[in-house]
Design a protein around this motif. Structure first.
Motif, PDB file in Angstrom:
ATOM      1  N   TYR A   5     -47.581 -38.851  22.649  1.00  0.00           N
ATOM      2  CA  TYR A   5     -47.185 -38.490  21.397  1.00  0.00           C
ATOM      3  C   TYR A   5     -48.665 -37.818  20.759  1.00  0.00           C
ATOM      4  O   TYR A   5     -48.681 -36.318  20.331  1.00  0.00           O
ATOM      5  N   LEU A   6     -49.556 -38.807  20.613  1.00  0.00           N
ATOM      6  CA  LEU A   6     -50.610 -38.237  19.301  1.00  0.00           C
ATOM      7  C   LEU A   6     -51.683 -37.004  20.978  1.00  0.00           C
ATOM      8  O   LEU A   6     -51.911 -35.808  20.363  1.00  0.00           O
ATOM      9  N   GLN A  19     -50.751 -35.145  22.486  1.00  0.00           N
ATOM     10  CA  GLN A  19     -49.902 -34.067  22.530  1.00  0.00           C
ATOM     11  C   GLN A  19     -50.504 -33.025  21.519  1.00  0.00           C
ATOM     12  O   GLN A  19     -50.480 -31.659  21.292  1.00  0.00           O
ATOM     13  N   LYS A  20     -50.428 -33.640  20.745  1.00  0.00           N
ATOM     14  CA  LYS A  20     -50.558 -33.122  18.790  1.00  0.00           C
ATOM     15  C   LYS A  20     -51.861 -32.961  18.881  1.00  0.00           C
ATOM     16  O   LYS A  20     -51.986 -31.888  18.077  1.00  0.00           O
ATOM     17  N   TYR A  21     -52.469 -33.420  19.411  1.00  0.00           N
ATOM     18  CA  TYR A  21     -53.761 -32.869  18.799  1.00  0.00           C
ATOM     19  C   TYR A  21     -54.339 -32.247  20.854  1.00  0.00           C
ATOM     20  O   TYR A  21     -56.008 -31.928  21.397  1.00  0.00           O
ATOM     21  N   GLU A  64     -51.282 -27.255  20.675  1.00  0.00           N
ATOM     22  CA  GLU A  64     -50.457 -27.656  19.624  1.00  0.00           C
ATOM     23  C   GLU A  64     -50.789 -27.840  18.450  1.00  0.00           C
ATOM     24  O   GLU A  64     -50.395 -28.211  17.055  1.00  0.00           O
ATOM     25  N   SER A  78     -47.221 -26.311  13.464  1.00  0.00           N
ATOM     26  CA  SER A  78     -47.245 -27.398  11.872  1.00  0.00           C
ATOM     27  C   SER A  78     -45.908 -28.788  12.384  1.00  0.00           C
ATOM     28  O   SER A  78     -46.184 -28.475  13.885  1.00  0.00           O
ATOM     29  N   ILE A  79     -46.629 -29.587  11.871  1.00  0.00           N
ATOM     30  CA  ILE A  79     -45.016 -30.516  12.865  1.00  0.00           C
ATOM     31  C   ILE A  79     -44.194 -30.628  12.274  1.00  0.00           C
ATOM     32  O   ILE A  79     -43.146 -31.232  11.908  1.00  0.00           O
ATOM     33  N   ASN A 131     -39.767 -34.831  15.697  1.00  0.00           N
ATOM     34  CA  ASN A 131     -40.383 -35.951  16.701  1.00  0.00           C
ATOM     35  C   ASN A 131     -40.810 -37.171  14.530  1.00  0.00           C
ATOM     36  O   ASN A 131     -41.033 -37.972  14.684  1.00  0.00           O
ATOM     37  N   GLU A 178     -42.195 -40.878  16.481  1.00  0.00           N
ATOM     38  CA  GLU A 178     -43.484 -40.368  16.451  1.00  0.00           C
ATOM     39  C   GLU A 178     -44.490 -40.379  15.154  1.00  0.00           C
ATOM     40  O   GLU A 178     -45.148 -41.173  15.095  1.00  0.00           O
ATOM     41  N   GLU A 179     -44.129 -39.269  14.359  1.00  0.00           N
ATOM     42  CA  GLU A 179     -44.951 -39.182  13.739  1.00  0.00           C
ATOM     43  C   GLU A 179     -44.616 -40.575  12.118  1.00  0.00           C
ATOM     44  O   GLU A 179     -45.207 -40.454  11.399  1.00  0.00           O
ATOM     45  N   SER A 212     -50.238 -24.758  10.857  1.00  0.00           N
ATOM     46  CA  SER A 212     -50.738 -25.284  11.552  1.00  0.00           C
ATOM     47  C   SER A 212     -52.194 -26.208  11.402  1.00  0.00           C
ATOM     48  O   SER A 212     -52.237 -26.067   9.524  1.00  0.00           O
TER      49      SER A 212
END
Lengths: 201, 201, 201, 201
Positions: A184-185, A187-189, A193, A197-198, B150, B153-154, B197
């Motif tokens: 997940y991380l 992907q997030k960074y 992505e 936004s989250i 998510n 994960e978050e 973002s």
DNA sequence: AATGAATGAGACTTCATTCAT
DNA sequence: CATGAATGAAGTCTCATTCAT
């Protein structure tokens, strides 16, 4: 006929490594004060006295163990320096941190452990504080390069995420979904992505 | 005039608290093994023997200190439960965590310290592990409510951020820009920002 | 070309002497218990193990060192026996004692040191007690020859003077006016002065 | 009900004295390095650990023992200062020295013992060196008063006699004719005899 | 003959715990 | 209820001695 200097040197090196490894494991597990030289010696399969042939005090041994951690940090930094693309650097940092966490769990356990032991604190900070600072700066620099709005704050946050994950992983180990979090991380960074936004749109 | 039963009971409670407080401070500062009963007794202004009148062993005293930490956690949870709006809950969680971190730094120092000492680990996990789990669940629930994609994960990530920040703050204290980070975090997890973002557009 | 038996024997003797000399110096400086075999080996430029090739134990080495002191005594006695004139004998005794004191200060330091260490005491007395007795007797005999009234008591006094001076010299070393005292003593025990008072007339 | 402060103080004083006395005896007999805390504790009838309730280290205990010796010296000096007549002062010095030697043999044994133990040397000199100097000066002053020709040298000689006798007495004890020597010395340094030679006329 | 790694007993020291008062 | 003296186990460290090479 006496052993050659080389033979002796080899023996010394081998025994010294054995002591260091076992000291690392035990310090990580039971803390500095909680680990006796006897524990270490037994674990290393040598006599108590021999440990003092290699380290002039328990404190000295601890410093040597700290240096091992420093080297582990260095390896991380070197690997990062070999990568130029800032996005890949970010990815690499996350990957390496978590890989090292899984592989050398004890290193991190010790790192955190030492950070809170007052007998060790000063040395730990002298030896590791710099690494932490370098790491923060490195993240910040990456964030500047990729155009993050608040690079200082975001670097603190990514730093916190990485150490926070390490912390939870070490405490919970088998229960912690480390792989899920890693994926997940990443992907997030990831480049794609980083601009989203989250939240669901 | 002899004291009433109640007065005695009050005195006992007061002395017990004094011991606990000082034990907490010293354990946090010097670790469990690094703190002697004598240290604690002196610090609390009582005799060594009296400490054993209140706690049957050093270990028992430690468990009681752990319970103090648990109560601190509980206060956090209760405060959160009093808030219904999930966005405000998020804000509150961040605010309270960092406020408590600054106010009761020793609590956290001790919490982390204990988390890595095997003599303490099991108890620490029994007592604190649940709190951690509850906290993770709470965050997850909030994220579900506000519609985060998510939430599992978050929640791990926000948890990591909060503990990571605590970790770095305790280590670096005066140098760490805790207020800046707090402000930034509040904004980042605010209703209005949760959908944007972290990159410049 | 292999060494001859004699050459080997010579080497052995040389190494043994080196060990003895260094042991003497170190025992004198730091005491028996305060000197380790390792100290001696290092000081002699050999390995710990080799020292055990020459002396079967630290204790054995100490006994050998004691014998060196005995020999030093013997040399003093032999020199005195070569002189027949009792007055010259007296002079010689004083001169030699103080010369040896200055030259081989360590001998005396060790002699006195050993005299007070119970691990060593018995041996020290066995080996040195006789020498002391012989010396007392010798002085007594001289005093009888030159017609001193109370030779027994006077011999105890001259003996005490010589060892007392040695004692003070070793303790105070640079500050002690050894030469002045020597000159004065020689005069005091000279033929011409032995009949005068120590008071002004 | 707890003991009163006075009761505790009394207990402490008693135990402390017991430790000091036994330490004195053992240090005198077997030297500083040769005496273990365990030896002292056993001899004093207490546990090893308790010794550390009274002296923070073996070294500290030794310093305290040294101070006992210093006090013994002081008592000698005070007694001498109470006497004004220089001839009587001389007599007193000889008498007291030998009386103390017989009574507190261990003190002197320790004094000499310590003077040659390098771990102790510096402290011993700091604490005792002054006493020695004062004693030398005192003798010198007496000799000046009574009109001795070479007071400096003669004071060194009387000093040497007294310490030399102590030395021989401690080594030979039962065999040494201490009383005979004392009587002789008193006569030799008596007013009437100070002007005569040690030779027959 | 020579080396120094290795052992193990024993020294110093600390500290949780007990206990008499 | 309160004190701190006292114990004893355990920890750090040293060193005489042995031993494989």
């Amino acid at each position: 006929m006496p052993r050659t200097e080389e033979q002796f040197s080899e023996m010394r090196e081998k025994t010294k490594q054995k002591i260091l490894e076992n000291a690392l494991l035990l310090f990580a597990e039971k803390g500095f004060k909680g680990t006796s030289i006897n524990d270490i010696a037994k674990s290393a399969g040598i006599s108590k006295g021999l440990a003092y042939n290699y380290f002039k005090s328990k404190y000295d041994l601890m410093i040597s163990v700290l240096k091992l951690i420093e080297e582990e940090f260095s390896r991380l930094l070197i690997a990062l320096n070999n990568e130029n693309d800032p996005y890949k650097k970010l990815t690499l940092m996350i990957t390496l941190t978590i890989e090292m966490l899984q592989r050398d769990e004890k290193f991190w356990s010790l790192y955190m452990n030492f950070a809170f032991q007052s007998e060790v604190k000063e040395e730990a900070q002298n030896l590791m504080g710099d690494s932490l600072k370098i790491l923060f700066n490195l993240i910040e620099k990456i964030f500047v390069e990729v155009g993050v709005k608040n690079p200082v704050e975001e670097s603190k946050i990514l730093g916190a995420i990485l150490d926070g994950i390490s912390f939870h992983y070490i405490i919970e180990k088998e229960k912690y979904p480390i792989d899920k979090v890693k994926t997940y991380l990443l992907q997030k960074y990831s480049k794609s992505e980083l601009s989203k936004s989250i939240l669901q749109e």
